[in-house]
Design an enzyme around this catalytic site. Structure first.
Site, mmCIF file in Angstrom:
data_model
loop_
_atom_site.group_PDB
_atom_site.id
_atom_site.type_symbol
_atom_site.label_atom_id
_atom_site.label_comp_id
_atom_site.label_asym_id
_atom_site.label_seq_id
_atom_site.Cartn_x
_atom_site.Cartn_y
_atom_site.Cartn_z
ATOM 1 N N PHE A 136 31.059 50.711 49.288
ATOM 2 C CA PHE A 136 31.629 49.734 48.350
ATOM 3 C C PHE A 136 31.618 50.281 46.907
ATOM 4 O O PHE A 136 32.682 50.489 46.304
ATOM 5 C CB PHE A 136 30.830 48.430 48.488
ATOM 6 C CG PHE A 136 30.938 47.485 47.334
ATOM 7 C CD1 PHE A 136 32.184 47.139 46.795
ATOM 8 C CD2 PHE A 136 29.794 46.915 46.781
ATOM 9 C CE1 PHE A 136 32.272 46.249 45.726
ATOM 10 C CE2 PHE A 136 29.879 46.027 45.728
ATOM 11 C CZ PHE A 136 31.118 45.695 45.191
ATOM 12 N N ALA A 145 24.705 57.180 48.107
ATOM 13 C CA ALA A 145 24.381 57.010 49.527
ATOM 14 C C ALA A 145 22.986 56.412 49.671
ATOM 15 O O ALA A 145 22.021 56.945 49.126
ATOM 16 C CB ALA A 145 24.442 58.363 50.243
ATOM 17 N N TYR A 158 12.394 48.517 49.520
ATOM 18 C CA TYR A 158 13.610 48.972 48.825
ATOM 19 C C TYR A 158 13.342 49.213 47.343
ATOM 20 O O TYR A 158 13.725 50.253 46.786
ATOM 21 C CB TYR A 158 14.703 47.910 49.016
ATOM 22 C CG TYR A 158 16.024 48.249 48.376
ATOM 23 C CD1 TYR A 158 16.900 49.139 48.982
ATOM 24 C CD2 TYR A 158 16.408 47.650 47.181
ATOM 25 C CE1 TYR A 158 18.119 49.430 48.396
ATOM 26 C CE2 TYR A 158 17.627 47.939 46.594
ATOM 27 C CZ TYR A 158 18.479 48.831 47.206
ATOM 28 O OH TYR A 158 19.686 49.121 46.624
ATOM 29 N N LYS A 169 13.498 52.808 45.314
ATOM 30 C CA LYS A 169 14.360 53.085 44.152
ATOM 31 C C LYS A 169 13.515 53.535 42.960
ATOM 32 O O LYS A 169 13.909 54.444 42.218
ATOM 33 C CB LYS A 169 15.206 51.857 43.814
ATOM 34 C CG LYS A 169 16.287 51.550 44.848
ATOM 35 C CD LYS A 169 17.370 52.639 44.870
ATOM 36 C CE LYS A 169 18.481 52.353 45.865
ATOM 37 N NZ LYS A 169 19.503 53.427 45.901
ATOM 38 N N ASN A 190 23.561 42.465 40.380
ATOM 39 C CA ASN A 190 24.305 42.010 41.566
ATOM 40 C C ASN A 190 25.772 42.396 41.444
ATOM 41 O O ASN A 190 26.549 41.723 40.777
ATOM 42 C CB ASN A 190 24.142 40.496 41.740
ATOM 43 C CG ASN A 190 22.750 40.142 42.224
ATOM 44 O OD1 ASN A 190 21.764 40.341 41.511
ATOM 45 N ND2 ASN A 190 22.652 39.663 43.442
ATOM 46 N N GLY A 202 10.963 35.728 49.916
ATOM 47 C CA GLY A 202 11.015 36.849 48.973
ATOM 48 C C GLY A 202 12.131 36.750 47.952
ATOM 49 O O GLY A 202 12.267 37.624 47.094
#
Ligand code: UD2
Length: 308
Positions: free
Chosen positions: A11, A75, A142, A146, A171, A271
């Site tokens: 995307f 990726a 996650y 990062k 977002n 969460g």
């Protein structure tokens, strides 16, 4: 210049590819097509060198990176819930894949790596807006991945002179975001449902907020990050700088689609954070970033793209 976009068939990657082509750059893509698709690059495919491969495969990565000046590393496995269910796999793709990218960048003599980081590095600490000087405190695999990558980037810049920039996406929404997975972004899900004549479901009371940023602005931030001076080793929020509640978002999507919105409510996701918004001052001052598309305009473009 010659560039490589890992995850370029995904995307966000597909928006970066298009922006690079518009600016006249040569573009290579490495993608394993796990979530990306050739359809995302359909009308530009003759202008892009597309290679199927995994970012953990050092040889494949080195072959496509050879001769590239800038690597945009998009990726990744991009889901917070998936990272909780599959932490080993998520770590392997997201952390080892990034380390591999940095090593390959060093070996082939790439000038700069621009990395897709995330607002997830901030965790659940409630202070708003999020600013890069805050101490990151991720609460998901996650987010930890990062943040780990951001530290690797800064270290590689320090140790080996590979210039690195981390962009903390908030977002992101826009055309080519897949609405069909359980981890899909809320805008892609709501637009899809309204276009199909269905209602939307809020997880919680709908008062949670997010800072929604149009994918074209994210692509522009990447292009700016590729050439800005004095930014190596640093991290930047990439957002719109505006806080929108999900209730307001649904109304805006209803307006863009031209349909009344039927609302149902389910228990909040485990969460889920209550509110999110970004201070984009550092990106503005140091990268020259200025989001050009409002949430309303982005929604109109998205609805038009989905209808076409
Ligand atoms: C976003 C990123 C994620 C990570 C994280 C960091 C996306 C798709 N995900 O997660 O990768 O960077 O931010 O904080 O951008 N919701 C509903 N109904 C639905 C779908 C979602 O109410 O049908 C809610 C959901 O519970 C949440 C909000 O909408 O409160 C946004 O959900 P999301 O999955 O789009 O994104 P988020 O913020 O969880």
């Amino acid at each position: 210049m010659r560039t490589l976009v890992t995850g370029g068939a995904g995307f966000i990657g597909s928006h970066i590819v298009r922006r690079l082509l518009e600016l006249g750059h040569a573009v290579r893509v490495l993608d394993d097509f796990s979530t990306g698709s050739r359809d995302n690059l359909a009308e530009v495919s003759s202008d892009v060198e597309i290679t199927a491969g995994d970012v953990r495969d050092a040889d494949a990565l080195e072959r496509v990176a050879n001769g590239c000046e800038v690597i945009f590393h998009e990726a990744a496995i991009v889901s917070v819930p998936y990272s909780i269910e599959h932490p080993m796999e998520s770590h392997a793709v997201n952390v080892v894949g990034t380390l591999n990218t940095l090593e390959v960048a060093r070996r082939v003599g790439a000038r700069r790596v621009v990395f897709a980081s995330s607002a997830a590095v901030y965790g659940a600490e409630p202070t708003l807006p999020k600013v890069e000087s805050m101490l990151p405190a991720p609460i998901s695999p996650y987010g930890v991945e990062k943040l780990t990558c951001e530290h690797y980037l800064a270290a590689w810049a320090h140790l080996f002179g590979v210039e690195t920039v981390a962009l903390r996406y908030f977002n992101v929404f826009g055309p080519r975001q897949d609405p069909s997975s359980p981890y899909s972004g809320v805008i892609s899900v709501f637009v899809d449902r309204l276009l199909a004549g269905r209602g939307v479901t809020f997880f919680g009371d709908g008062r949670q907020t997010r800072d929604f940023v149009y994918a074209g602005d994210v692509a522009e931030a990447n292009v700016l990050a590729a050439s800005a001076r004095g930014v190596s080793g640093r991290a930047y929020n990439v957002a719109c700088g505006r806080e929108t509640s999900l209730l307001d978002l649904a109304t805006m999507i209803g307006d863009a689609v031209g349909r009344p919105v039927v609302r149902t409510f389910e228990p909040a996701r485990v969460g889920d954070i209550a509110r999110s918004s970004a201070d984009i001052g550092r990106a503005r001052d140091e990268l020259g970033y200025a989001p050009a598309v409002t949430v309303e305009e982005g929604l109109r473009r998205l609805v038009a793209a989905r209808r076409a």
